[in-house]
Design an enzyme around this catalytic site. Sequence first.
Site, PDB file in Angstrom:
ATOM      1  N   CYS A  16     -23.556 -16.418  11.394  1.00  0.00           N
ATOM      2  CA  CYS A  16     -24.327 -17.308  12.265  1.00  0.00           C
ATOM      3  C   CYS A  16     -24.726 -18.569  11.523  1.00  0.00           C
ATOM      4  CB  CYS A  16     -25.599 -16.630  12.736  1.00  0.00           C
ATOM      5  SG  CYS A  16     -25.304 -15.151  13.706  1.00  0.00           S
ATOM      6  N   GLY A  42     -20.102 -19.671  13.586  1.00  0.00           N
ATOM      7  CA  GLY A  42     -20.168 -18.783  14.744  1.00  0.00           C
ATOM      8  C   GLY A  42     -19.694 -19.521  15.964  1.00  0.00           C
ATOM      9  N   ASN A 117     -29.787 -15.896  10.700  1.00  0.00           N
ATOM     10  CA  ASN A 117     -28.463 -15.767  10.094  1.00  0.00           C
ATOM     11  C   ASN A 117     -28.565 -14.689   9.022  1.00  0.00           C
ATOM     12  OD1 ASN A 117     -26.628 -17.700   7.629  1.00  0.00           O
ATOM     13  ND2 ASN A 117     -25.881 -16.074   8.934  1.00  0.00           N
ATOM     14  N   GLY A 118     -27.761 -13.671   9.160  1.00  0.00           N
ATOM     15  CA  GLY A 118     -27.798 -12.573   8.194  1.00  0.00           C
ATOM     16  C   GLY A 118     -27.646 -11.256   8.908  1.00  0.00           C
ATOM     17  N   TYR A 257     -15.314 -18.870   0.985  1.00  0.00           N
ATOM     18  CA  TYR A 257     -14.688 -19.054   2.299  1.00  0.00           C
ATOM     19  C   TYR A 257     -15.628 -19.596   3.367  1.00  0.00           C
ATOM     20  CZ  TYR A 257     -13.004 -17.708   6.953  1.00  0.00           C
ATOM     21  OH  TYR A 257     -12.639 -17.715   8.266  1.00  0.00           O
TER      22      TYR A 257
END
Length: 484
Positions: A16, A42, A117-118, A257
């Site tokens: 996210c 996302g 996010n996580g 990445y």
Amino acid sequence: MLTTHPWDDDHFREECGVFGVYGHSESAALTALGLHALQHRGQEAAGIVAYDGEQFHAHRGLGLVGENFSSKDVIARLPGHSAIGHVRYATTGEVALRNVQPLFADFTFGGLAICHNGNLTNSYHLRNRLVRRGSIFQSTSDTEVIVHLIATSLKDTVEERMAEALRQVEGAYSLVALTQHGLIGVRDPLGIRPLVLGKLGDAYILASESCALDIIGATFVRDIDAGEMIAIGPGGIKSTKPFDNPHKRFCVFEYIYFARPDSVVDGVSVYEARKRIGMELARESAVPADIVIPVPDSGVPAAIGYAAECRLPFELGIVRNHYIGRTFIEPTDQIRHLGVKLKHNANRASIEGKRIVLVDDSIVRGTTSTKIVAMIRQAGAREVHMRISSPPTTHSCFYGIATPERAQLLASAMDVQTMAKHIGADSLAFVSIDGLYRALGQAKRDGKAPQFCDACFTGDYPVPLVDHDAGKVSTQLSLLAETV
Ligand code: AMP
């Protein structure tokens, strides 16, 4: 549906991006722009909540930011001087929309919108406890656990409630929350996911990555620290460290990445880091060859580094089609095998008769590499040597990057030589874990206190996998499929 995603789309994805603005009359429009820059984090849902001094306004939808927030009318319905937004991977179908963030709830202290996010590693455990005590969940997202923990806290201020809630939570989280009083940004005690602070005139910005500051012309102020909570309000910024022993273990896969190459994390340019990983890779596993070719786009910076170090020509031997959407409706089953060719095509003119070094950032299930090696051979390559700018991915991530279950990870089942055979390459090599750390400015991986979370390569999980170890969920992804 045929997907261009490297692996089947039967998984929920937890990658996210989060964004927030405090103190700007165009806060929702700026948030939409910020989310555009974070779209790579996302692509299946996006949402914005704004606060106009009296009311909260929300718009959420499945799909890309542009599909949900390009109309002036939508932005006009999100007035106010502060806003937060979120991009995420989600599933399709009706369950998805209720999981689209920001989540919003009314508390005794007023409204709170929150983006995450996580991934939490004890959310199943906490959720069961909350449900037994009477909490009624609206979504299946682990973020809602945090909302309920805030609701049940008896502390006075929102920040204290949030700190108390987060002290019960295990896992990775970069959070951005919006209340009547302002914005709150928090990074978990290990700082596994990124979060930065920026300024645009008098307005403050919080964003997953610095590339989201660039898009709106904001200046980068600093990274939020591991275990730091900042509250931004009319009085400015207040920073606190509500956790014991915060100690940074930033996710090294963000450098490899996930983050955008034009972002800077902890003072390190993601692009430069990738190039340096490519150079380490070349030092460790050079091979006689004619040209270096990246798998676009993920392998490009590492391939540039590799080619520079080996003094070999860098060529665009594979062309990526940028106009393939995330998914399209598959007319028949027979074309499913086209897979990667939708997205990549070999450039015969630069490949034919050559010995190729093919560089990509990672091998997960091996699907991409297998197809691309075959494609390069069909285009007339004499030899194909695959070089990977990460160590072998042997373990699943439980901290917010979607990975298949361990059994599906090629490197967990095979040694490197067997993998080379499997993908059809003449040779295969991965950068070593120490080479990776060297590229990131460390002498080597310090086994006692590594500077990064590298669990996907080492199995050294820095945060307890509470739910997983209790056999409750097989990966972070299946939590959403469980009914409590
Ligand atoms: P695979 O085909 O399963 O071996 O996947 C490897 C490819 O997927 C590489 O080209 C990577 O750039 C890309 N990749 C690695 N991790 C992820 C991720 N978490 N989400 C999407 N793509 C990824």
